[in-house]
Design a protein around this motif. Structure first.
Motif, PDB file in Angstrom:
ATOM      1  N   THR A 160       0.869  -1.184   0.000  1.00 58.07           N
ATOM      2  CA  THR A 160       0.000   0.000   0.000  1.00 58.07           C
ATOM      3  C   THR A 160       0.900   1.226   0.000  1.00 58.07           C
ATOM      4  O   THR A 160       1.843   1.308   0.782  1.00 58.07           O
ATOM      5  N   VAL A 161       0.584   2.122  -0.895  1.00 55.72           N
ATOM      6  CA  VAL A 161       1.333   3.376  -0.972  1.00 55.72           C
ATOM      7  C   VAL A 161       0.391   4.481  -0.540  1.00 55.72           C
ATOM      8  O   VAL A 161      -0.774   4.516  -0.960  1.00 55.72           O
ATOM      9  N   ALA A 162       0.882   5.366   0.334  1.00 54.47           N
ATOM     10  CA  ALA A 162       0.029   6.467   0.803  1.00 54.47           C
ATOM     11  C   ALA A 162      -0.470   7.271  -0.396  1.00 54.47           C
ATOM     12  O   ALA A 162       0.302   7.554  -1.315  1.00 54.47           O
ATOM     13  N   LEU A 221       1.378  10.099  -1.787  1.00 47.63           N
ATOM     14  CA  LEU A 221       2.686   9.851  -2.401  1.00 47.63           C
ATOM     15  C   LEU A 221       2.563   9.202  -3.781  1.00 47.63           C
ATOM     16  O   LEU A 221       3.556   8.775  -4.366  1.00 47.63           O
ATOM     17  N   ARG A 222       1.351   9.113  -4.285  1.00 48.82           N
ATOM     18  CA  ARG A 222       1.165   8.674  -5.669  1.00 48.82           C
ATOM     19  C   ARG A 222       1.277   9.911  -6.565  1.00 48.82           C
ATOM     20  O   ARG A 222       0.789  11.010  -6.203  1.00 48.82           O
ATOM     21  N   ASP A 232       8.353   2.187  -3.021  1.00 53.41           N
ATOM     22  CA  ASP A 232       7.462   2.269  -1.861  1.00 53.41           C
ATOM     23  C   ASP A 232       7.446   3.676  -1.258  1.00 53.41           C
ATOM     24  O   ASP A 232       8.095   4.596  -1.776  1.00 53.41           O
ATOM     25  N   ASP A 233       6.733   3.818  -0.167  1.00 55.05           N
ATOM     26  CA  ASP A 233       6.591   5.139   0.475  1.00 55.05           C
ATOM     27  C   ASP A 233       7.943   5.766   0.808  1.00 55.05           C
ATOM     28  O   ASP A 233       8.170   6.946   0.587  1.00 55.05           O
ATOM     29  N   GLU A 234       8.815   4.909   1.352  1.00 57.42           N
ATOM     30  CA  GLU A 234      10.103   5.429   1.810  1.00 57.42           C
ATOM     31  C   GLU A 234      10.917   6.018   0.648  1.00 57.42           C
ATOM     32  O   GLU A 234      11.481   7.106   0.746  1.00 57.42           O
ATOM     33  N   ASN A 275       4.758   0.395  -9.374  1.00 59.84           N
ATOM     34  CA  ASN A 275       5.266  -0.084  -8.083  1.00 59.84           C
ATOM     35  C   ASN A 275       6.648  -0.703  -8.142  1.00 59.84           C
ATOM     36  O   ASN A 275       7.237  -1.002  -7.117  1.00 59.84           O
ATOM     37  N   ARG A 281       9.742   7.047  -2.289  1.00 64.21           N
ATOM     38  CA  ARG A 281       9.025   8.217  -2.810  1.00 64.21           C
ATOM     39  C   ARG A 281       9.326   9.441  -1.941  1.00 64.21           C
ATOM     40  O   ARG A 281       9.575  10.540  -2.436  1.00 64.21           O
ATOM     41  N   GLN A 282       9.275   9.217  -0.624  1.00 62.48           N
ATOM     42  CA  GLN A 282       9.538  10.305   0.315  1.00 62.48           C
ATOM     43  C   GLN A 282      10.964  10.843   0.131  1.00 62.48           C
ATOM     44  O   GLN A 282      11.191  12.051   0.134  1.00 62.48           O
TER      45      GLN A 282
END
Ligand code: SF4
Length: 306
Positions: A24-26, A29-30, A264-266, A240, A268-269
């Protein structure tokens, strides 16, 4: 090089692909959430994707020198080699698809055999400052990369033809060469250049590819993250998976390693933080200072001083 080997396919189908589906991606952050924080650009400037993703200079002073001090330099040998080798690969992929379309399914294999002589035209764009020896070395690497990739394409085409007796030409191309090279993207929603270009592979999931002809670095994954975000911002579908393809040469042999990874989120962040930090540096003209150690082939050696 672009295509997964049989072992990689197995690894992917049992490992990363199921993880990518479950991940799951926040939502913020997409890439399609580009018009709200944290993706919304905070400054009104555009950066090239490599300007965001490169940390060969750990403090990113190369970007400050280029964009604030307006100092441009000649690319180093590794950069030139990488550019030429990538251009040669891209031209082979395009030439192979064109040959199959022109000659048709029944003559596809012979058409591909007709591409045995490498296309060296990407060498014409190399600036004058390479020595004759460096040019010869580069030429031989183009030949190695070309042969390796062409052999894989021929094998893929033969495999598909052996399984599908009634296949049409379009299907043959898309099943045997499922790669788009130099896919142009407009990254402006994210504060990136409107002329981005990436390679992508379709294997159950769209996978962003990036080829590096140098040592692996952890920040290389920022490139795939940036392209994934740009693609999501334009097409509104999820990306993804990324893969950095590391190609190196040893005694004239091509050795290839692949780093398949989740976007993933990390990651992307990390990309967003790098973009914001660099936008701030350029917009507010903040000198990031020099790192403890400069990398040996930095083109800014001789321009930077403490
Ligand atoms: S010379 Fe050193 S500080 Fe300057 S850009 Fe290169 S690595 Fe960075």
């Amino acid at each position: 090089m672009y295509f997964p080997t049989e072992e990689e396919r197995k690894d992917l189908t049992r490992g990363l692909l199921p993880k990518a589906r479950e991940m799951t991606v926040a939502e913020e952050l997409r890439g399609w959430s580009w018009n709200a924080p944290p993706l919304e650009p905070i400054y009104d400037i555009k950066l090239a994707l490599y300007e965001v993703a490169n940390y060969y200079c750990p403090t990113a002073r190369d970007l400050y020198m280029k964009r604030v001090m307006d100092i441009d330099t000649k690319p180093n040998v590794a950069m030139l080699y990488g550019r030429v080798l990538h251009d040669s690969l891209a031209s082979l992929i395009i030439a192979a698809k064109r040959a199959i379309y022109i000659e048709g399914v029944n003559h596809a294999s012979e058409a591909l055999e007709g591409l045995r002589r490498p296309d060296y035209s990407s060498l014409d764009k190399v600036p004058q400052h390479l020595t004759q020896e460096e040019l010869e070395e580069l030429k031989s690497r183009v030949a190695v990369v070309w042969r390796h990739q062409l052999n894989t394409i021929i094998s893929q085409v033969d495999t598909v033809l052996a399984k599908q007796p009634r296949i049409g030409v379009d299907s043959l191309v898309s099943l045997s060469i499922p790669v788009s090279v130099e896919h142009n993207l407009d990254g402006s929603f994210l504060g990136l250049s409107s002329h981005l270009s990436t390679d992508a592979y379709r294997f159950y999931e769209t996978t962003i590819l990036d080829i590096k002809f140098g040592e692996p670095k952890d920040f290389h994954r920022l490139t795939t993250a940036g392209y994934a975000l740009a693609m999501e911002s334009l097409y509104e579908y999820t990306i993804n998976l990324g893969c950095i393809i590391y190609a190196r040469f040893e005694n004239g042999r091509l050795l290839v390693d692949k780093d398949y990874h989740l976007i993933d989120d990390e990651l992307r962040q990390w990309f967003i933080e790098a973009r914001d930090e660099k936008m701030r540096m350029v917009s507010e003209e903040i000198d990031p200072g020099m790192p403890e150690e400069c990398y040996e082939s930095c083109p800014y050696q001789g321009h930077c001083s403490r």
